[in-house]
Design an enzyme around this catalytic site. Structure first.
Site, PDB file in Angstrom:
ATOM      1  N   SER A   1       0.829  -1.211   0.000  1.00 47.71           N
ATOM      2  CA  SER A   1       0.000   0.000   0.000  1.00 47.71           C
ATOM      3  C   SER A   1       0.860   1.258   0.000  1.00 47.71           C
ATOM      4  O   SER A   1       0.339   2.365   0.042  1.00 47.71           O
ATOM      5  CB  SER A   1      -0.926  -0.004   1.222  1.00 47.71           C
ATOM      6  OG  SER A   1      -0.183  -0.217   2.409  1.00 47.71           O
TER       7      SER A   1
ATOM      8  N   ASN B   1      -1.997  -2.985  13.051  1.00 45.92           N
ATOM      9  CA  ASN B   1      -3.449  -2.804  13.009  1.00 45.92           C
ATOM     10  C   ASN B   1      -3.898  -1.573  13.786  1.00 45.92           C
ATOM     11  O   ASN B   1      -4.738  -0.793  13.315  1.00 45.92           O
ATOM     12  CB  ASN B   1      -4.155  -4.048  13.550  1.00 45.92           C
ATOM     13  CG  ASN B   1      -3.841  -5.275  12.703  1.00 45.92           C
ATOM     14  OD1 ASN B   1      -3.275  -5.145  11.621  1.00 45.92           O
ATOM     15  ND2 ASN B   1      -4.201  -6.448  13.197  1.00 45.92           N
TER      16      ASN B   1
ATOM     17  N   THR C   1     -40.053  25.871 -10.430  1.00 49.83           N
ATOM     18  CA  THR C   1     -40.375  24.515  -9.989  1.00 49.83           C
ATOM     19  C   THR C   1     -40.619  23.734 -11.277  1.00 49.83           C
ATOM     20  O   THR C   1     -41.102  24.318 -12.263  1.00 49.83           O
ATOM     21  CB  THR C   1     -41.634  24.450  -9.094  1.00 49.83           C
ATOM     22  OG1 THR C   1     -42.762  24.839  -9.876  1.00 49.83           O
ATOM     23  CG2 THR C   1     -41.535  25.360  -7.877  1.00 49.83           C
ATOM     24  N   HIS C   2     -40.263  22.480 -11.307  1.00 51.13           N
ATOM     25  CA  HIS C   2     -40.347  21.666 -12.532  1.00 51.13           C
ATOM     26  C   HIS C   2     -39.557  22.300 -13.667  1.00 51.13           C
ATOM     27  O   HIS C   2     -39.860  22.065 -14.837  1.00 51.13           O
ATOM     28  CB  HIS C   2     -41.808  21.483 -12.981  1.00 51.13           C
ATOM     29  CG  HIS C   2     -42.722  21.023 -11.893  1.00 51.13           C
ATOM     30  ND1 HIS C   2     -43.002  19.698 -11.648  1.00 51.13           N
ATOM     31  CD2 HIS C   2     -43.406  21.734 -10.953  1.00 51.13           C
ATOM     32  CE1 HIS C   2     -43.825  19.613 -10.622  1.00 51.13           C
ATOM     33  NE2 HIS C   2     -44.075  20.829 -10.171  1.00 51.13           N
TER      34      HIS C   2
ATOM     35  N   SER D   1     -13.302  25.142 -27.608  1.00 50.49           N
ATOM     36  CA  SER D   1     -13.393  23.886 -28.359  1.00 50.49           C
ATOM     37  C   SER D   1     -12.282  23.861 -29.400  1.00 50.49           C
ATOM     38  O   SER D   1     -11.927  24.889 -29.963  1.00 50.49           O
ATOM     39  CB  SER D   1     -14.757  23.814 -29.038  1.00 50.49           C
ATOM     40  OG  SER D   1     -14.692  22.989 -30.185  1.00 50.49           O
TER      41      SER D   1
ATOM     42  N   LYS E   1     -17.084  28.445 -29.222  1.00 53.04           N
ATOM     43  CA  LYS E   1     -17.482  27.840 -27.963  1.00 53.04           C
ATOM     44  C   LYS E   1     -16.769  28.394 -26.742  1.00 53.04           C
ATOM     45  O   LYS E   1     -15.594  28.715 -26.764  1.00 53.04           O
ATOM     46  CB  LYS E   1     -17.237  26.311 -28.000  1.00 53.04           C
ATOM     47  CG  LYS E   1     -18.129  25.552 -28.963  1.00 53.04           C
ATOM     48  CD  LYS E   1     -19.573  25.479 -28.537  1.00 53.04           C
ATOM     49  CE  LYS E   1     -19.812  24.672 -27.322  1.00 53.04           C
ATOM     50  NZ  LYS E   1     -19.938  23.273 -27.404  1.00 53.04           N
TER      51      LYS E   1
ATOM     52  N   ASN F   1     -17.022  26.890 -22.894  1.00 52.12           N
ATOM     53  CA  ASN F   1     -17.700  25.822 -22.155  1.00 52.12           C
ATOM     54  C   ASN F   1     -17.502  25.925 -20.637  1.00 52.12           C
ATOM     55  O   ASN F   1     -16.403  26.231 -20.186  1.00 52.12           O
ATOM     56  CB  ASN F   1     -17.189  24.465 -22.625  1.00 52.12           C
ATOM     57  CG  ASN F   1     -17.502  24.217 -24.089  1.00 52.12           C
ATOM     58  OD1 ASN F   1     -18.543  24.656 -24.587  1.00 52.12           O
ATOM     59  ND2 ASN F   1     -16.606  23.542 -24.778  1.00 52.12           N
TER      60      ASN F   1
ATOM     61  N   GLU G   1     -19.183  21.242 -15.151  1.00 53.76           N
ATOM     62  CA  GLU G   1     -19.447  19.888 -15.648  1.00 53.76           C
ATOM     63  C   GLU G   1     -18.577  18.868 -14.911  1.00 53.76           C
ATOM     64  O   GLU G   1     -19.041  17.785 -14.541  1.00 53.76           O
ATOM     65  CB  GLU G   1     -19.160  19.818 -17.148  1.00 53.76           C
ATOM     66  CG  GLU G   1     -20.110  20.676 -17.973  1.00 53.76           C
ATOM     67  CD  GLU G   1     -19.603  20.866 -19.394  1.00 53.76           C
ATOM     68  OE1 GLU G   1     -19.385  19.859 -20.086  1.00 53.76           O
ATOM     69  OE2 GLU G   1     -19.413  22.023 -19.812  1.00 53.76           O
TER      70      GLU G   1
ATOM     71  N   TYR H   1      -9.232  -7.025  12.506  1.00 56.18           N
ATOM     72  CA  TYR H   1      -8.630  -6.526  11.273  1.00 56.18           C
ATOM     73  C   TYR H   1      -8.652  -7.580  10.175  1.00 56.18           C
ATOM     74  O   TYR H   1      -8.406  -8.760  10.404  1.00 56.18           O
ATOM     75  CB  TYR H   1      -7.171  -6.083  11.520  1.00 56.18           C
ATOM     76  CG  TYR H   1      -6.509  -5.568  10.253  1.00 56.18           C
ATOM     77  CD1 TYR H   1      -6.689  -4.255   9.838  1.00 56.18           C
ATOM     78  CD2 TYR H   1      -5.742  -6.405   9.444  1.00 56.18           C
ATOM     79  CE1 TYR H   1      -6.121  -3.786   8.657  1.00 56.18           C
ATOM     80  CE2 TYR H   1      -5.168  -5.945   8.261  1.00 56.18           C
ATOM     81  CZ  TYR H   1      -5.358  -4.629   7.874  1.00 56.18           C
ATOM     82  OH  TYR H   1      -4.804  -4.170   6.715  1.00 56.18           O
TER      83      TYR H   1
ATOM     84  N   LYS I   1      -8.286   3.313   2.004  1.00 60.34           N
ATOM     85  CA  LYS I   1      -7.482   4.526   1.829  1.00 60.34           C
ATOM     86  C   LYS I   1      -7.614   5.234   0.495  1.00 60.34           C
ATOM     87  O   LYS I   1      -7.821   6.445   0.449  1.00 60.34           O
ATOM     88  CB  LYS I   1      -6.015   4.213   2.110  1.00 60.34           C
ATOM     89  CG  LYS I   1      -5.798   3.941   3.573  1.00 60.34           C
ATOM     90  CD  LYS I   1      -4.396   3.543   3.892  1.00 60.34           C
ATOM     91  CE  LYS I   1      -4.401   2.815   5.208  1.00 60.34           C
ATOM     92  NZ  LYS I   1      -5.214   1.559   5.166  1.00 60.34           N
TER      93      LYS I   1
HETATM   94  N1  ARG Z   1      -1.130  -1.433   5.135  1.00 58.30           N
HETATM   95  C1  ARG Z   1      -2.036  -2.009   6.054  1.00 58.30           C
HETATM   96  C2  ARG Z   1      -3.409  -1.315   5.929  1.00 58.30           C
HETATM   97  O1  ARG Z   1      -3.448  -0.299   5.361  1.00 58.30           O
HETATM   98  C3  ARG Z   1      -1.532  -1.857   7.448  1.00 58.30           C
HETATM   99  C4  ARG Z   1      -2.057  -2.865   8.403  1.00 58.30           C
HETATM  100  C5  ARG Z   1      -1.559  -4.207   8.058  1.00 58.30           C
HETATM  101  N2  ARG Z   1      -1.892  -5.170   9.077  1.00 58.30           N
HETATM  102  C6  ARG Z   1      -1.776  -6.481   8.840  1.00 58.30           C
HETATM  103  N3  ARG Z   1      -2.114  -7.254   9.797  1.00 58.30           N
HETATM  104  N4  ARG Z   1      -1.367  -6.954   7.684  1.00 58.30           N
HETATM  105  O2  ARG Z   1      -4.414  -1.831   6.354  1.00 58.30           O
END
Ligand code: ARG
Length: 475
Positions: free
Chosen positions: A24, A111, A156-157, A278, A284, A286, A291, A318, A326
């Site tokens: 991660s 964790n 309205t509408h 454009s 144009k 825009n 949007e 966990y 994330k």
């Molecule tokens: N990178 C992990 C997360 O974002 C951290 C926690 C990992 N814990 C584990 N028991 N593998 O959740």
């Protein structure tokens, strides 16, 4: 033999593809600040409780501060092999200071560590979102004051309904945003609970002091169940839900902005600096920003759905599924902050075509309710008055005129209750002025709204400044 920090029980190193799949670091590195602040607080606590020595603590704190500087100077090499921000920092620390670094993770699991970092990150960004909400609210109040006497048709509408002040329409968005602000205050409160000390799931055998960690990191309270502490993602779901509602508000504002910029409406014109052209059609201009904000709303709502679905079937405590919390929230944070900031600019740069708006009111029947109300004030029951006014509209359509073009004789023909003062009663300015019930569109009521809005903005600022100051102490 695995070289991982957890490699002891493994006889092989991790497959390279699996390594990349489960890492991660590419996205959680943005929590480096929280990870280091959390580790410093943890080390201080371990020393205070006699779990590590003061010398080890000093080496850890010094080492972590150096790592912070390296990261901020762009000199830190993040490694996928080390999975995540927690192990990247711990490994670098250990390389630098040896055994003291290896003691940092005593009485802690990734964790509760990742939970701590994410709480702190969300807490900080929630205040940043609130600041952007205030900025857009300020832009709306400025525009409401600048165009305080501009009348437009209320719809309205998407059909012209009754004349209103353009400021009234703008202030409706102010009100929505003030609820958003309050919702983020709630998110803050739920992010402001300290999970560290939960260990992997069940607490720890060491005599830790969770209060002391909470104090250092300025947490309001502490999770009182270790399983809950490491599994709770409510504050993330709440952030995404508050963010989704906020984006839905911006999306409605976008829809109106886009409509108002069309040649058909021509109520407003956006600044050239806020629009794009454009590549093919030279004429144009825009409203891309609106949007895009409308489009990005789908993305944020998607992150909320993803999070709800991810947590839905999870057993305690966990599970690696939770790492999926994330990317969605990080993207939602960026999207919401950016969208709010560009919208404040857009509003500040917008030009209002008051003549077009006012023409849309005068060349229309949006004063028909006022014609009915006039008769009610002369004693006619509302249902009868409604019918008379309806007949008047019908008559005008057939004779190609507006209500204000009718002669007194034509009015009298429809009801003997009509007198000369009817002409005055159906002017757009009168229609607006007379809707003076609390929260209505009258000049007076909108002034009151603006006054109240300014007071509310002050209160919001005081609230977010106070929380930002609390954050600053942690950093
Ligand atoms: N990178 C992990 C997360 O974002 C951290 C926690 C990992 N814990 C584990 N028991 N593998 O959740």
């Amino acid at each position: 033999m695995s070289e991982k920090l957890w490699g002891g029980r493994f006889s092989k190193s991790t497959d390279q593809m699996i390594n990349e799949f489960q890492a991660s670091i590419s996205f959680d590195k943005r929590m480096y600040h929280e990870d280091i602040a959390g580790s410093i607080a943890h080390a201080n606590m371990l020393a205070k409780c006699g779990i590590i020595s003061a010398e080890d603590r000093d080496a850890i704190v010094k080492g972590l501060k150096e790592i912070l500087q390296q990261i901020e100077a762009g000199e830190f090499d993040f490694s996928v092999d080390l999975e995540d921000i927690h192990m990247n920092i711990e490994k670098r620390l250990t390389d630098a200071i040896g055994d003291a670094g290896r003691r940092l993770h005593t009485a802690r699991s990734r964790n509760d560590q990742v939970a701590l970092d994410t709480h702190m990150y969300v807490r900080r960004e929630t205040v940043a979102v609130q600041k952007e909400i205030e900025n857009l609210q300020r832009a709306l109040v400025e525009a409401a004051e600048k165009y305080s006497d501009v009348i437009m048709p209320g719809y309205t509408h998407l059909q012209r309904a009754q004349p209103i002040l353009f400021s009234h329409q703008l202030m409706a968005y102010f009100s929505m945003l003030s609820r958003d602000f309050a919702r983020f205050k709630g998110v803050y409160d739920r992010a402001d609970i300290m999970p560290l000390g939960a260990g992997a799931l069940a607490g720890t055998t060491f005599p830790i002091d969770r209060e002391y960690v909470a104090q250092q990191l300025n947490f309001q309270s502490i999770y009182n169940n270790s399983l809950d502490a490491v599994s709770d993602r409510d504050y993330i779901m709440e952030f995404l839900s508050a963010a989704s509602i906020l984006m839905v508000h911006l999306s409605r504002l976008s829809e109106e902005t886009i409509l108002w910029c069309t040649r058909e409406f021509s109520f407003i014109e956006l600044d050239d600096a806020h629009c794009t052209g454009s590549s093919m059609m030279p004429q144009k201009k825009n409203p891309d920003v609106s949007e895009l904000v409308r489009g990005k709303t789908g993305r944020v709502v998607g992150h909320l759905m993803a999070m709800l679905a991810t947590v839905k079937g999870l057993p305690l405590a966990y599970n690696k599924d939770l790492q999926e919390d994330k990317e969605g929230i990080f993207d939602a944070i960026d999207t919401v902050k950016f969208s709010l900031a560009v919208y404040a600019q857009l509003i500040r740069g917008m030009k209002v075509h008051r003549d077009v708006m006012e023409k849309a009111v005068t060349e229309d029947f949006s004063n028909a309710t006022d014609l009915a109300d006039y008769l009610v004030k002369k004693g006619l029951p509302f249902r009868k008055a409604h019918a008379v006014s309806g007949h008047a509209v019908h008559y005008c359509i057939e004779h190609h005129k507006w209500l204000e073009d009718m002669t007194m004789a034509e009015f009298k023909e429809l009801s003997p209750l009509f007198e000369d003062d009817v002409k005055e009663a159906i002017l757009p300015t009168t229609c607006v002025k007379n809707r003076n019930s609390f929260g209505g569109t009258s000049y007076h009521q909108v002034d009151l709204q603006i006054e109240a809005a300014k007071k509310l903005l002050q209160a919001e600022e005081a609230c977010s400044d106070a929380t930002a100051r609390k954050q600053a102490n942690v950093e």
